[in-house]
Design a protein around this motif. Structure first.
Motif, short mmCIF file in Angstrom:
data_model
loop_
_atom_site.label_atom_id
_atom_site.label_comp_id
_atom_site.label_asym_id
_atom_site.label_seq_id
_atom_site.Cartn_x
_atom_site.Cartn_y
_atom_site.Cartn_z
N CYS A 39 0.71 -1.11 -0.13
CA CYS A 39 0.00 0.01 0.03
C CYS A 39 0.93 1.15 -0.05
O CYS A 39 1.76 1.53 0.98
N LEU A 40 0.79 2.12 -1.09
CA LEU A 40 1.41 3.38 -0.91
C LEU A 40 0.39 4.49 -0.82
O LEU A 40 -0.85 4.38 -0.96
N VAL A 41 0.77 5.62 -0.22
CA VAL A 41 0.00 6.79 0.20
C VAL A 41 0.61 8.00 -0.64
O VAL A 41 1.57 8.17 -0.29
N ALA A 42 0.09 8.57 -1.60
CA ALA A 42 0.34 9.79 -2.18
C ALA A 42 -0.27 10.89 -1.35
O ALA A 42 -1.52 11.07 -1.18
N SER A 43 0.71 11.80 -0.96
CA SER A 43 0.10 12.71 0.03
C SER A 43 1.15 13.78 -0.08
O SER A 43 2.45 13.47 -0.12
N GLN A 44 1.25 15.09 0.63
CA GLN A 44 2.06 16.06 0.87
C GLN A 44 2.67 15.59 2.39
O GLN A 44 3.60 16.40 2.82
N GLY A 45 1.99 14.70 3.20
CA GLY A 45 2.69 14.21 4.25
C GLY A 45 2.33 15.24 5.32
O GLY A 45 1.30 15.90 5.18
N GLY A 46 3.03 15.04 6.55
CA GLY A 46 2.48 15.57 7.84
C GLY A 46 2.76 14.84 9.01
O GLY A 46 3.76 13.99 9.23
N ARG A 47 1.96 15.10 9.96
CA ARG A 47 2.40 14.47 11.76
C ARG A 47 2.11 13.01 11.57
O ARG A 47 2.71 12.42 12.56
N ALA A 53 4.19 4.69 8.51
CA ALA A 53 5.22 3.74 8.20
C ALA A 53 5.24 2.64 9.14
O ALA A 53 5.55 1.38 8.62
N ARG A 54 4.96 2.83 10.39
CA ARG A 54 4.43 1.69 11.45
C ARG A 54 3.43 0.77 10.82
O ARG A 54 3.39 -0.57 11.04
N ALA A 55 2.67 1.39 9.95
CA ALA A 55 1.34 0.50 9.47
C ALA A 55 1.73 -0.28 8.31
O ALA A 55 1.02 -1.22 7.79
N GLY A 56 3.08 -0.15 7.62
CA GLY A 56 3.64 -0.94 6.67
C GLY A 56 3.60 -0.12 5.27
O GLY A 56 3.62 -0.57 4.34
N GLY A 57 3.02 1.30 5.33
CA GLY A 57 2.81 1.84 4.23
C GLY A 57 4.01 2.89 3.61
O GLY A 57 4.96 2.81 4.46
N GLU A 58 4.05 3.40 2.51
CA GLU A 58 5.05 3.92 1.84
C GLU A 58 4.71 5.46 1.53
O GLU A 58 3.57 5.50 0.65
N LEU A 59 5.13 6.48 1.94
CA LEU A 59 4.69 7.81 1.35
C LEU A 59 5.29 8.16 0.19
O LEU A 59 6.45 8.05 -0.05
N CYS A 60 4.37 8.51 -0.79
CA CYS A 60 4.95 9.05 -1.93
C CYS A 60 4.80 10.52 -2.06
O CYS A 60 3.54 10.99 -2.39
N PRO A 61 5.67 11.36 -1.84
CA PRO A 61 5.38 12.86 -1.44
C PRO A 61 4.94 13.35 -2.69
O PRO A 61 5.44 13.66 -3.98
N LEU A 62 3.64 14.19 -2.76
CA LEU A 62 3.22 15.09 -3.85
C LEU A 62 2.36 16.18 -3.25
O LEU A 62 1.79 16.06 -2.06
#
Length: 419
Positions: A39-47, A53-62
């Protein structure tokens, strides 16, 4: 359909701060990862990046929070490239601005597109209606309540077979009475300046007029001034988030009723389970329609009776009390009506403690049966399976077989929805 045993899912949210869309996205990251998928997460990120990361996901910064048309067009290209480069099998969007980019990218890449209609979005013009409509354009549209499902079908003409009702999940273990130590409850009471023997009426909501704090104060003024009501305090827990004028008005209303010290504005409370456990009764007095009603569900998970406004999806969160001897979990009151709330609150506070305890126990059983996080995860995986030909939900249920799960609820033309 890909039929891949371990598909890759892309969740799309504008930011990773607090909020229902963000929390649900991370809960689905955990569920997909648990099945062996990615599972990937596209987002500008945050708190919540560490939580992701602990849930096993990967942030794709956008920069997906943007509403700038030029940047949104650039996001289409970036998301399309991400889908192809990472072998994404399905895109799930949870907010309007990034959903427009995600829709275009998913269509160009030829992968299924799912949306979750998280809110009763403001819609006062044709332009706003069009902007909101992206959340009804998924191959499957998930509504977080029957009220929301009815709303989106009326607004956008979405076909019933395209809609699935999947309620917001509540972490019932976090709100279990034995999971909250007496020390946590005592610490909150001390921070609030409320004595151990004082009964608490609690509202947990950010300070904004539509959440109805002024209604609670007006109702409490009628109840607390009764000499035989006993030692009762009203705690309004929530951050003003910059609404200092409204906060000032609330403080003036409290002072005008001579209730300084008995009605308390305590600011943000991070330990909501302890706050609920400290309370006798929890009130949800929203003036405007709630798309789900998390505060009501969480309070019931903590074994607390609730009084909620009969508006939006809130009636779906409880079993209403019709008389003192029935099997309900709380009370419905007319919205924006301090007199109705005062009468209900007075009657509830006059019930014996053992009666309130029985109502609270029924509330926890009700929430555990219908609104768990695992039920939401399983039902959403069922949606993914329908589109991908995968077996994610079956794998997930095998992994969590010790916990009963509520299946996904399909909307049909014969199934009534709240209006």
């Amino acid at each position: 359909m890909s039929g891949k045993p371990s598909p890759t899912v892309l969740q799309v949210v504008p930011e990773l701060d607090t909020g229902g869309a963000e929390a649900s996205a991370i809960e689905m990251v955990e569920a997909v990862t648990r099945t062996g998928g990615r599972c990937l997460v596209a987002s500008q990120g945050g708190r919540l990046e560490e939580t992701l990361a602990r849930a096993g996901g990967e942030l794709c910064p956008l920069p997906l929070a943007t509403k700038n048309p030029v940047r949104m067009a650039a996001n289409i290209a970036a998301l399309r490239g991400l889908i192809r480069a990472r072998g994404v099998d399905l895109v799930h969007a949870r907010s309007r601005a990034p959903a427009w980019s995600a829709l275009a990218a998913a269509r160009l890449a030829g992968v299924p597109f799912v949306t979750t209609y998280h809110g009763a979005y403001n819609q006062k013009s044709r332009a706003k209606s069009f902007y909101n409509s992206v959340m009804a354009r998924g191959d499957v549209v998930i509504a977080n309540s029957r009220y929301t499902a009815d709303l989106l079908m009326r607004r956008h003409g979405t076909q019933p077979e395209q809609v699935r009702v999947i309620y917001r999940g509540v972490d019932v273990e976090r709100f279990a009475p034995d999971a909250v130590s007496p020390e946590r409850v005592a610490a909150l009471r001390a921070a609030w300046g409320v004595a151990p023997e004082t009964r608490i009426v609690l509202q947990v909501a950010r300070l904004t007029r539509w959440k109805g704090q002024d209604i609670v104060i007006a109702a409490a003024a009628r109840v607390l001034k009764q000499a035989d009501m006993g030692d009762v305090a009203v705690v309004l827990a929530g951050d003003a988030q910059g609404r200092h004028e409204y906060e000032r008005q609330l403080r003036e209303l409290i002072a005008a009723n001579g209730l300084d010290g008995r009605i308390k504005l305590v600011g943000h409370v991070s330990d909501v389970p302890a706050a609920c456990r400290a309370a006798e009764i929890v009130v949800v007095a929203s003036r405007e329609a709630e798309a789900f009603g998390r505060a009501s569900a969480e309070a019931q998970a903590a074994e607390k009776p609730v009084i909620v406004a009969e508006r939006g999806a809130l009636p779906e969160t409880l079993v209403p009390m019709r008389c003192s001897g029935d099997e309900g979990t709380g009370w419905l009151v007319a919205p924006d009506d301090p007199d109705a709330l005062a009468a209900c609150l007075e009657n509830a506070l006059r019930l014996p403690p053992e009666t309130l305890a029985r109502i609270g126990a029924r509330g926890r059983a009700h929430v555990t049966a219908r609104f768990t996080t695992q039920a939401m995860q399983s039902a959403t995986l069922d949606v993914y399976d329908t589109l991908l030909g995968s077996r994610l939900a079956e794998t997930f249920r095998d992994e969590t077989s010790s916990n009963p799960l509520q299946p996904c609820e399909h909307v049909s033309k014969d199934t009534p929805a709240f209006t």
